[in-house]
Motif scaffolding. Structure first.
Motif, PDB file in Angstrom:
ATOM      1  N   LEU A  75     -25.841 -29.075   3.326  1.00  0.00           N
ATOM      2  CA  LEU A  75     -25.304 -27.739   3.033  1.00  0.00           C
ATOM      3  C   LEU A  75     -24.162 -27.828   2.016  1.00  0.00           C
ATOM      4  N   LEU A 163     -32.774 -23.759   4.344  1.00  0.00           N
ATOM      5  CA  LEU A 163     -31.332 -23.566   4.244  1.00  0.00           C
ATOM      6  C   LEU A 163     -30.961 -22.985   2.876  1.00  0.00           C
ATOM      7  N   TYR A 166     -30.025 -19.431   1.803  1.00  0.00           N
ATOM      8  CA  TYR A 166     -28.639 -18.965   1.915  1.00  0.00           C
ATOM      9  C   TYR A 166     -28.061 -18.634   0.539  1.00  0.00           C
ATOM     10  N   PHE A 177     -32.188 -15.582   7.464  1.00  0.00           N
ATOM     11  CA  PHE A 177     -30.878 -15.033   7.094  1.00  0.00           C
ATOM     12  C   PHE A 177     -30.872 -13.521   7.163  1.00  0.00           C
ATOM     13  N   LEU A 180     -30.776 -12.490  10.796  1.00  0.00           N
ATOM     14  CA  LEU A 180     -29.443 -12.699  11.355  1.00  0.00           C
ATOM     15  C   LEU A 180     -28.499 -11.584  10.905  1.00  0.00           C
TER      16      LEU A 180
ATOM     17  N   ILE B  77     -26.010 -17.584  20.114  1.00  0.00           N
ATOM     18  CA  ILE B  77     -26.286 -18.306  18.864  1.00  0.00           C
ATOM     19  C   ILE B  77     -25.043 -18.999  18.312  1.00  0.00           C
ATOM     20  N   ARG B  78     -23.907 -18.306  18.360  1.00  0.00           N
ATOM     21  CA  ARG B  78     -22.693 -18.844  17.734  1.00  0.00           C
ATOM     22  C   ARG B  78     -21.929 -19.841  18.608  1.00  0.00           C
ATOM     23  N   ALA B 156     -22.734 -23.783  10.389  1.00  0.00           N
ATOM     24  CA  ALA B 156     -21.834 -22.825   9.745  1.00  0.00           C
ATOM     25  C   ALA B 156     -22.563 -21.591   9.229  1.00  0.00           C
ATOM     26  N   VAL B 157     -23.813 -21.738   8.785  1.00  0.00           N
ATOM     27  CA  VAL B 157     -24.512 -20.578   8.221  1.00  0.00           C
ATOM     28  C   VAL B 157     -24.889 -19.558   9.295  1.00  0.00           C
ATOM     29  N   ILE B 158     -24.888 -19.969  10.573  1.00  0.00           N
ATOM     30  CA  ILE B 158     -25.141 -18.987  11.621  1.00  0.00           C
ATOM     31  C   ILE B 158     -23.830 -18.589  12.296  1.00  0.00           C
TER      32      ILE B 158
END
Lengths: 251, 228
Positions: A75, A163, A166, A177, A180, B77-78, B156-158
């Motif tokens: 990432l 990923l 993103y 994404f 979410l 999730i977090r 981190a992206v979630i």
């Protein structure tokens, strides 16, 4: 249970199977991107790996580089390159090639190393040129491990391409994404299920290829799985145990 | 560089978050992988099933797993717990194979001698097989540690905080130093944990100090590769 139904409903909704944001398009983007990245990485890594494997030079460096790359967070690399070249496809493309090189390189040179030195000595003794040894002996014998390296690289690229959504609007990762962001459980779970299925199918395909490329006549003495690594020292250790064996020599 | 000096507190806090995610995962992977690896080593039937399962588990990309897992085990999730479970699964997937290979590398003669002098199956495992497989296990655990630290950033992206938060924050605010600091801190953390494991190994296995077994095992483990 309701999540399960939502996921199924999202996956079966015909509206999700058409258009620019539809599942077939995104799946094709994901696959095409993975394929192109792998080809570019292989064109760079395979020749270098073959040279290292054939000559035995630069091995320490290659091991050190592969080890160091393992520690670099994907990432971080992805976001850093994105900041340099801008949001879009080129950032994940560059980052993923960099990530795919170490496993392919390792597969290429360990494939050569796993070959019993006696076979190569024999090939040289019957008068094969270095090029013939490389193409007719080392390449076919090392192929299963090379495919194993490609297998690791593929898994890595498929995962990281997810990923990459993103920072770029492409591939199956987009569903994750987007789901979410708008808290659409069906979409994020449906997207996740698709990515997981894709990874597992590719893993299966590679497992099959790895079995098929083992040269006929080679059933023993060849590691069939990349994760077993080099077995070069094992035969030597076994022969030393035999009493009165005068042919024992260390490699 | 100015960003880094003025944000040392932030980097330190995220490093602690990162440790909370990775250290339990690494320890749990080892503990859980031990019995499964033993089963895979001991019985032919369970070997195929276990090794295929962990192979498939390892093939699952991390981001989808982070998202799907909460709906299976009921975490949020977090939450750090969600990430710890996912990271442990990856660690186990890697480590089970190493345990099976490590136990398989123990000389059968040694094992039979131990049985011959009256060791029970249980003591043969704890006092003969496990210590002899030690260098291979350590090499595998080092790979697990480094890849766990690297993988934890993906959370981190979630929205799960770790050193990876420096990447997401850095790209959103366009701060290059923040991303670089995150990468360097992650690599350093991985190196520190790796060194800690090496030290731990030397204390527990003083006989391996000047042997090349560990090096050979690590080299073979390097080939395994790590997915995100």
């Amino acid at each position: 249970m309701s999540f399960f139904i939502e996921t199924l409903a999202w996956l079966l909704d015909p509206a999700n199977w058409i258009g620019a944001g539809g599942i077939p398009t995104r799946l094709a983007q994901h696959l095409l991107f993975t394929l192109v990245t792998l080809i570019v990485a292989a064109v760079i890594a395979v020749p270098i790996g073959f040279v290292i494997g054939h000559t035995g030079r630069g091995r320490g460096l290659a091991v050190a580089i592969s080890g160091a790359f393992r520690a670099i967070p994907t990432l971080g690399l992805l976001t850093l390159v994105a900041l340099w070249v801008g949001i879009g496809l080129s950032a994940p493309f560059v980052a993923l090639i960099v990530l795919a090189i170490p496993p392919i390189l390792a597969g290429a040179y360990t494939g050569f190393e796993a070959i019993d030195r006696k076979i190569i000595d024999a090939a040289r003794a019957v008068g094969m040129s270095e090029a013939q040894i490389l193409l007719k002996v080392e390449l076919p014998l090392g192929l299963p491990l090379l495919i194993g390296g490609l297998r690791s690289a593929t898994l890595q690229v498929v995962a990281t391409a997810t990923l990459a959504a993103y920072i770029a609007n492409f591939g199956l990762g987009r569903y994750l994404f987007e789901g979410l962001r708008i808290r659409d459980y069906g979409e994020m779970l449906g997207g996740s299920v698709l990515v997981i299925l894709l990874a597992i199918v590719l893993e299966g395909v590679f497992a099959l290829i790895q079995k098929l490329v083992v040269p006929r006549g080679v059933t023993e003495g060849l590691p069939t799985d990349i994760r077993d690594g080099s077995s070069r020292s094992r035969p030597v250790m076994e022969t030393t145990i035999e009493k009165g064996n005068s042919n024992v020599h260390s490699t | 560089m100015t960003w880094i000096w003025s944000n040392m507190d932030l980097i330190w806090d995220r490093t602690l978050d990162h440790l909370v995610l990775s250290v339990p995962s690494i320890i749990l992977s080892f503990v859980i992988a031990l019995p499964f690896g033993w089963l895979a080593h001991r019985y032919r039937a369970s070997r195929a099933v276990i090794l295929t399962t962990v192979g498939l588990l390892y093939a699952i990309p991390s981001l989808p797993l982070f998202i799907v897992l909460p709906f299976i085990v009921g975490t949020s999730i977090r939450s750090p717990l969600n990430l710890i479970i996912a990271l442990t699964l990856y660690g186990v997937a890697l480590m089970v194979r190493v345990v099976a290979d490590g136990l398989g590398s123990v000389d059968r003669d040694v094992q039979q001698s131990a049985t011959g002098v009256g060791f029970s199956g249980w003591t043969v495992f704890w006092q003969v097989e496990l210590p002899l497989a030690g260098p291979v296990l350590l090499a595998g655990l080092r790979v697990v540690a480094v890849s766990t630290v690297s993988l934890a950033t993906v959370g981190a992206v979630i929205g799960a905080q770790s050193l990876g938060s420096l990447f997401t924050d850095g790209i959103q605010r366009g701060i290059q130093e923040e991303i670089i600091a995150g990468i360097v801190a992650t690599v350093l953390l991985a190196l520190v944990l790796d060194a800690a494991l090496v030290l731990f190994g030397r204390l527990l296995m003083p006989w391996t100090r000047r042997s090349a077994i560990g090096v050979a095992a690590r080299n073979s483990a390097v080939v395994a590769g790590v997915t995100t």
